[in-house]
Design an enzyme around this catalytic site. Structure first.
Site, short mmCIF file in Angstrom:
data_model
loop_
_atom_site.label_atom_id
_atom_site.label_comp_id
_atom_site.label_asym_id
_atom_site.label_seq_id
_atom_site.Cartn_x
_atom_site.Cartn_y
_atom_site.Cartn_z
N GLU A 198 11.43 -7.32 -3.57
CA GLU A 198 11.54 -6.95 -4.96
C GLU A 198 10.82 -7.43 -6.03
O GLU A 198 10.47 -8.61 -5.85
CB GLU A 198 13.20 -7.13 -5.33
CG GLU A 198 14.10 -6.23 -4.68
CD GLU A 198 14.96 -6.93 -4.00
OE1 GLU A 198 15.37 -8.06 -3.95
OE2 GLU A 198 15.82 -6.27 -3.14
N TYR A 223 0.72 -5.43 -4.20
CA TYR A 223 1.53 -4.95 -3.05
C TYR A 223 0.99 -3.68 -2.56
O TYR A 223 0.81 -3.48 -1.57
CB TYR A 223 3.08 -5.06 -3.18
CG TYR A 223 3.42 -6.50 -3.52
CD1 TYR A 223 3.32 -7.36 -2.73
CD2 TYR A 223 4.20 -6.74 -4.64
CE1 TYR A 223 3.43 -8.74 -2.95
CE2 TYR A 223 4.70 -8.05 -4.67
CZ TYR A 223 4.52 -8.94 -4.09
OH TYR A 223 4.70 -10.23 -4.02
C1 LIG Z 1 1.10 -11.96 -8.22
C2 LIG Z 1 -0.03 -13.25 -7.87
C3 LIG Z 1 0.70 -13.67 -6.50
C4 LIG Z 1 -1.50 -12.64 -7.43
O1 LIG Z 1 -2.04 -13.76 -7.20
P1 LIG Z 1 -3.83 -13.83 -7.39
O2 LIG Z 1 -4.27 -14.91 -6.39
O3 LIG Z 1 -3.81 -13.90 -8.83
O4 LIG Z 1 -4.04 -12.22 -6.82
P2 LIG Z 1 -5.46 -12.12 -6.19
O5 LIG Z 1 -6.53 -12.55 -6.81
O6 LIG Z 1 -5.51 -12.19 -4.77
O7 LIG Z 1 -5.78 -10.45 -6.74
C5 LIG Z 1 -5.15 -9.54 -5.92
C6 LIG Z 1 -4.75 -7.99 -6.67
O8 LIG Z 1 -3.69 -8.55 -7.42
C7 LIG Z 1 -3.75 -7.74 -8.71
N1 LIG Z 1 -4.09 -8.54 -9.87
C8 LIG Z 1 -3.93 -9.95 -9.79
N2 LIG Z 1 -3.89 -10.33 -11.12
C9 LIG Z 1 -4.39 -9.30 -11.80
C10 LIG Z 1 -4.64 -9.12 -13.06
N3 LIG Z 1 -4.74 -10.32 -14.13
N4 LIG Z 1 -5.10 -7.97 -13.57
C11 LIG Z 1 -4.78 -6.66 -12.79
N5 LIG Z 1 -4.46 -6.92 -11.38
C12 LIG Z 1 -4.21 -8.14 -11.07
C13 LIG Z 1 -4.78 -6.78 -8.24
O9 LIG Z 1 -4.42 -5.83 -7.74
C14 LIG Z 1 -5.76 -7.81 -7.50
O10 LIG Z 1 -6.67 -6.94 -6.61
P3 LIG Z 1 -8.13 -6.97 -7.21
O11 LIG Z 1 -8.69 -8.34 -7.18
O12 LIG Z 1 -8.82 -6.06 -5.80
O13 LIG Z 1 -8.15 -5.92 -8.42
C15 LIG Z 1 -0.12 -14.09 -8.99
O14 LIG Z 1 -0.63 -13.30 -10.21
C16 LIG Z 1 1.21 -14.94 -9.42
O15 LIG Z 1 1.33 -15.79 -8.75
N6 LIG Z 1 1.67 -14.41 -10.48
C17 LIG Z 1 2.91 -15.17 -10.77
C18 LIG Z 1 3.94 -15.04 -9.94
C19 LIG Z 1 4.39 -13.37 -9.66
O16 LIG Z 1 4.40 -12.73 -10.19
N7 LIG Z 1 4.46 -13.28 -8.10
C20 LIG Z 1 4.95 -12.04 -7.79
C21 LIG Z 1 6.23 -11.71 -7.63
S1 LIG Z 1 6.97 -10.46 -6.60
#
Ligand SMILES: CC(C)(COP(=O)(O)OP(=O)(O)OC[C@H]1O[C@@H](n2cnc3c(N)ncnc32)[C@H](O)[C@@H]1OP(=O)(O)O)[C@@H](O)C(=O)NCCC(=O)NCCS
Length: 156
Positions: free
Chosen positions: A108, A120
């Site tokens: 979720e 995701y």
């Molecule tokens: C969501 C989260 C885990 C992503 O981790 P991350 O290390 O920043 O992600 P990645 O660098 O591996 O990016 C993976 C994908 O996420 C998406 N994404 C991550 N940050 C983004 C941004 N600022 N803008 C747009 N897309 C983004 C994109 O689809 C990206 O793919 P791409 O690089 O091919 O465009 C991180 O932002 C986080 O911890 N956020 C706060 C907690 C949270 O919301 N967790 C998920 C709860 S369900």
């Protein structure tokens, strides 16, 4: 300044809760309490962390039972976001859930978190529904988007 070094994924324990909770508070508008992390470890949910040098850069937590797995948390410290580590940790979690003979993974996510939804979706999760007003949000509530990844076709 972020640490340098190769990322390493390791199992997390009770001694990691304080740092996990610090990362959680920095990353979410409505963070889990310490008690939720304690409960996750106590009941035996899988908790893995991404370690870079001396720093814990993020973590993921999932549960599994009766062929279904639930991704409960995926979080990367703000200093380490947008470097592919979220995807790396997600992939690691998916591989582990597949090895545990899960047929599908559910999660979720807040409707207000499009970055997480696209992370995701890029990995093959499909939106299968919404839970109306599921999360606390400011003075009100917001919907949860429910997503599923079928694992039948995943190679492990
Ligand atoms: C969501 C989260 C885990 C992503 O981790 P991350 O290390 O920043 O992600 P990645 O660098 O591996 O990016 C993976 C994908 O996420 C998406 N994404 C991550 N940050 C983004 C941004 N600022 N803008 C747009 N897309 C983004 C994109 O689809 C990206 O793919 P791409 O690089 O091919 O465009 C991180 O932002 C986080 O911890 N956020 C706060 C907690 C949270 O919301 N967790 C998920 C709860 S369900």
């Amino acid at each position: 300044m972020p640490e340098k070094g190769h990322p390493l994924i390791r199992r997390l324990g009770i001694e990691d809760i304080e740092v996990m909770h610090e990362i959680e508070k920095l990353s979410y508008p409505y963070p889990w309490s310490r008690g939720i992390f304690e409960d996750c470890l106590r009941v035996g949910y899988a908790c893995f962390g991404l370690q870079i040098g001396q720093a814990l850069a993020g973590y993921t937590i999932f549960s599994w039972a009766a062929g279904e797995a639930h991704l409960l948390n995926l979080c990367i410290h703000p200093d380490w976001q947008h470097r592919g580590y979220g995807s790396l940790l997600l992939e690691y979690a998916i591989n582990n859930m597949a090895r545990l003979e899960s047929e599908a993974i559910f999660l979720e996510v807040r409707a207000s978190n499009p970055y997480a939804v696209s992370l995701y979706e890029n990995r093959g999760f499909k939106i299968i529904g919404r839970r109306p007003l599921y999360y606390k949000a400011g003075e009100g509530r917001e919907d949860a988007i429910v997503m599923r990844l079928e694992l039948h076709s995943e190679k492990v």
